[in-house]
Design a protein around this motif. Sequence first.
Motif, PDB file in Angstrom:
ATOM      1  N   ARG A  51       0.880  -1.177   0.000  1.00 54.16           N
ATOM      2  CA  ARG A  51       0.000   0.000   0.000  1.00 54.16           C
ATOM      3  C   ARG A  51       0.912   1.220   0.000  1.00 54.16           C
ATOM      4  O   ARG A  51       2.013   1.164   0.556  1.00 54.16           O
ATOM      5  N   PRO A  52       0.491   2.318  -0.637  1.00 56.91           N
ATOM      6  CA  PRO A  52       1.335   3.510  -0.614  1.00 56.91           C
ATOM      7  C   PRO A  52       1.608   3.962   0.816  1.00 56.91           C
ATOM      8  O   PRO A  52       0.691   4.128   1.624  1.00 56.91           O
ATOM      9  N   ALA A  53       2.865   4.123   1.147  1.00 56.53           N
ATOM     10  CA  ALA A  53       3.265   4.440   2.515  1.00 56.53           C
ATOM     11  C   ALA A  53       3.197   5.939   2.777  1.00 56.53           C
ATOM     12  O   ALA A  53       3.551   6.757   1.915  1.00 56.53           O
ATOM     13  N   ARG A  54       2.770   6.295   3.971  1.00 62.42           N
ATOM     14  CA  ARG A  54       2.796   7.692   4.401  1.00 62.42           C
ATOM     15  C   ARG A  54       4.166   7.965   5.015  1.00 62.42           C
ATOM     16  O   ARG A  54       4.361   7.869   6.227  1.00 62.42           O
ATOM     17  N   MET A  55       5.089   8.266   4.161  1.00 63.73           N
ATOM     18  CA  MET A  55       6.487   8.420   4.559  1.00 63.73           C
ATOM     19  C   MET A  55       7.128   9.449   3.650  1.00 63.73           C
ATOM     20  O   MET A  55       6.770   9.567   2.484  1.00 63.73           O
TER      21      MET A  55
ATOM     22  N   ALA B 115      10.122  11.155   1.337  1.00 66.38           N
ATOM     23  CA  ALA B 115      11.078  10.566   0.395  1.00 66.38           C
ATOM     24  C   ALA B 115      12.387  10.236   1.093  1.00 66.38           C
ATOM     25  O   ALA B 115      12.968   9.168   0.884  1.00 66.38           O
ATOM     26  N   ALA B 116      12.863  11.146   1.957  1.00 71.50           N
ATOM     27  CA  ALA B 116      14.109  10.889   2.676  1.00 71.50           C
ATOM     28  C   ALA B 116      13.966   9.681   3.590  1.00 71.50           C
ATOM     29  O   ALA B 116      14.874   8.842   3.677  1.00 71.50           O
ATOM     30  N   GLY B 117      12.819   9.561   4.259  1.00 70.87           N
ATOM     31  CA  GLY B 117      12.597   8.421   5.133  1.00 70.87           C
ATOM     32  C   GLY B 117      12.570   7.119   4.362  1.00 70.87           C
ATOM     33  O   GLY B 117      13.080   6.093   4.831  1.00 70.87           O
TER      34      GLY B 117
ATOM     35  N   LEU C 172       5.129   5.455  -2.320  1.00 71.88           N
ATOM     36  CA  LEU C 172       4.771   6.487  -1.353  1.00 71.88           C
ATOM     37  C   LEU C 172       3.444   7.165  -1.667  1.00 71.88           C
ATOM     38  O   LEU C 172       3.107   7.403  -2.832  1.00 71.88           O
ATOM     39  N   ASP C 173       2.745   7.500  -0.620  1.00 75.63           N
ATOM     40  CA  ASP C 173       1.504   8.259  -0.719  1.00 75.63           C
ATOM     41  C   ASP C 173       1.855   9.743  -0.754  1.00 75.63           C
ATOM     42  O   ASP C 173       2.559  10.243   0.129  1.00 75.63           O
ATOM     43  N   GLY C 174       1.382  10.440  -1.788  1.00 79.07           N
ATOM     44  CA  GLY C 174       1.629  11.874  -1.875  1.00 79.07           C
ATOM     45  C   GLY C 174       2.987  12.268  -2.411  1.00 79.07           C
ATOM     46  O   GLY C 174       3.381  13.434  -2.319  1.00 79.07           O
ATOM     47  N   PHE C 175       3.715  11.314  -2.980  1.00 83.21           N
ATOM     48  CA  PHE C 175       5.040  11.634  -3.522  1.00 83.21           C
ATOM     49  C   PHE C 175       4.926  12.505  -4.762  1.00 83.21           C
ATOM     50  O   PHE C 175       4.013  12.360  -5.577  1.00 83.21           O
ATOM     51  N   ALA C 176       5.871  13.422  -4.905  1.00 80.08           N
ATOM     52  CA  ALA C 176       6.053  14.199  -6.125  1.00 80.08           C
ATOM     53  C   ALA C 176       7.534  14.182  -6.467  1.00 80.08           C
ATOM     54  O   ALA C 176       8.380  14.269  -5.560  1.00 80.08           O
ATOM     55  N   PRO C 177       7.903  14.047  -7.743  1.00 73.41           N
ATOM     56  CA  PRO C 177       9.323  13.965  -8.094  1.00 73.41           C
ATOM     57  C   PRO C 177      10.149  15.126  -7.561  1.00 73.41           C
ATOM     58  O   PRO C 177      11.331  14.965  -7.232  1.00 73.41           O
TER      59      PRO C 177
ATOM     60  N   MET D  48       3.926  11.116 -11.800  1.00 76.41           N
ATOM     61  CA  MET D  48       5.171  11.355 -12.513  1.00 76.41           C
ATOM     62  C   MET D  48       5.026  12.331 -13.674  1.00 76.41           C
ATOM     63  O   MET D  48       5.993  12.997 -14.054  1.00 76.41           O
ATOM     64  N   HIS D  49       3.833  12.410 -14.246  1.00 76.75           N
ATOM     65  CA  HIS D  49       3.655  13.252 -15.436  1.00 76.75           C
ATOM     66  C   HIS D  49       2.339  14.018 -15.356  1.00 76.75           C
ATOM     67  O   HIS D  49       1.478  13.893 -16.230  1.00 76.75           O
TER      68      HIS D  49
END
Length: 371
Positions: free
Chosen positions: A32-36, A38-40, A64-69, A356-357
Amino acid sequence: MTNTKRSVAGAVPHLGVRALNRATLERQLLLRPARMSAAGAVEHLVGLQAQNVKPPYYALAARLDGFAPQELSRLMADREVVRIVTMRSTLHTHTADDCLALRPLAQPALDREVAHFRKGLVGVDLDRLGRLARDLVEAEPRTMKQVREALSREWPDADPQALAVAARCRLPLVQVTPRGLWGRSGQVRLTTAERWLGRAAGEPATPDAVVLRYLAAFGPASVRDMQTWAGLTRLGEAFERLRPRLVTFRDDRGAELFDLPDAPRPDPDTPAPPRFLPEFDNLLLSHADRTRVVPAEHRGRSWQGNIAYRTLLVDGFLAGLWRLEEDALVIEPFERLGTARRAEVTAEGERMLRIMHPGTSYDIRFGTVRG
């Protein structure tokens, strides 16, 4: 929930392929997308394989949940994460702390790589080479071509490529930005980790500490599994020192697997949504026995020669390849997918594309089944 059964011998619990699959996917943040942050995530995963620029970004998008590049790109620009050769003598994206701590652990593998080029290094004082190369790249970041040319002036009879490899293996060289930033391009230019991060390396990571981190991210696992991930040998001594703190299992082939007592081992029937992974994702590279993710019938299908493909997981296992064309996400499954599976894969593809796009329109097409 731990789902195991007793081995035939009755002493050691058994973990089947699906149990190993779900446990590894849980540690890899892929159930499942993790609430973490990017560094973590980069720290938890003990780095991301980064032979190309884009894979670490796609790896985090899948996890990851909510990740942006831009999040990972900012960390790189701020020197909180870096690109450096570590495990398996391959380029990884690591946190700054891990860069300094893990690089010494990888030195034996890098020394073996230098040994492969010994015929081109006859008469070369490797200690002196290391000092000269350090002075060169710490004066200002250099391309490998510049390093090769400068060292060739000192040792004109040596193989220039061997000189460059020796410099890369003797020194903790990081790729400086803008290389590695999202949406940017740039030559590979190198300097030492200490110069780029503005601080000296502290105490190197101990094998015992890294065993525990490996199990947290890739376990349950055998000694051979971790040696494959690290590109190192003789790690059995560390596992034996840690044995009183670990639990053990047997897999379908009878291999002994180690794990952290409180690590998650989900029920084998736990749902595993489709995931779009980049080429060289560590999930597929970090075990001697890869059947926990790669079915035997699909072994070797995620690469050809030196070319690795982007991979698709369905129900937690390697099930196809994918690529981005000018206007389409093209999915090539290894077997025919039913209507429900195709809908799940399509939904995950749409999620990946939004991350990603964003703002770019792509069709999603299912290509020819790669039978």
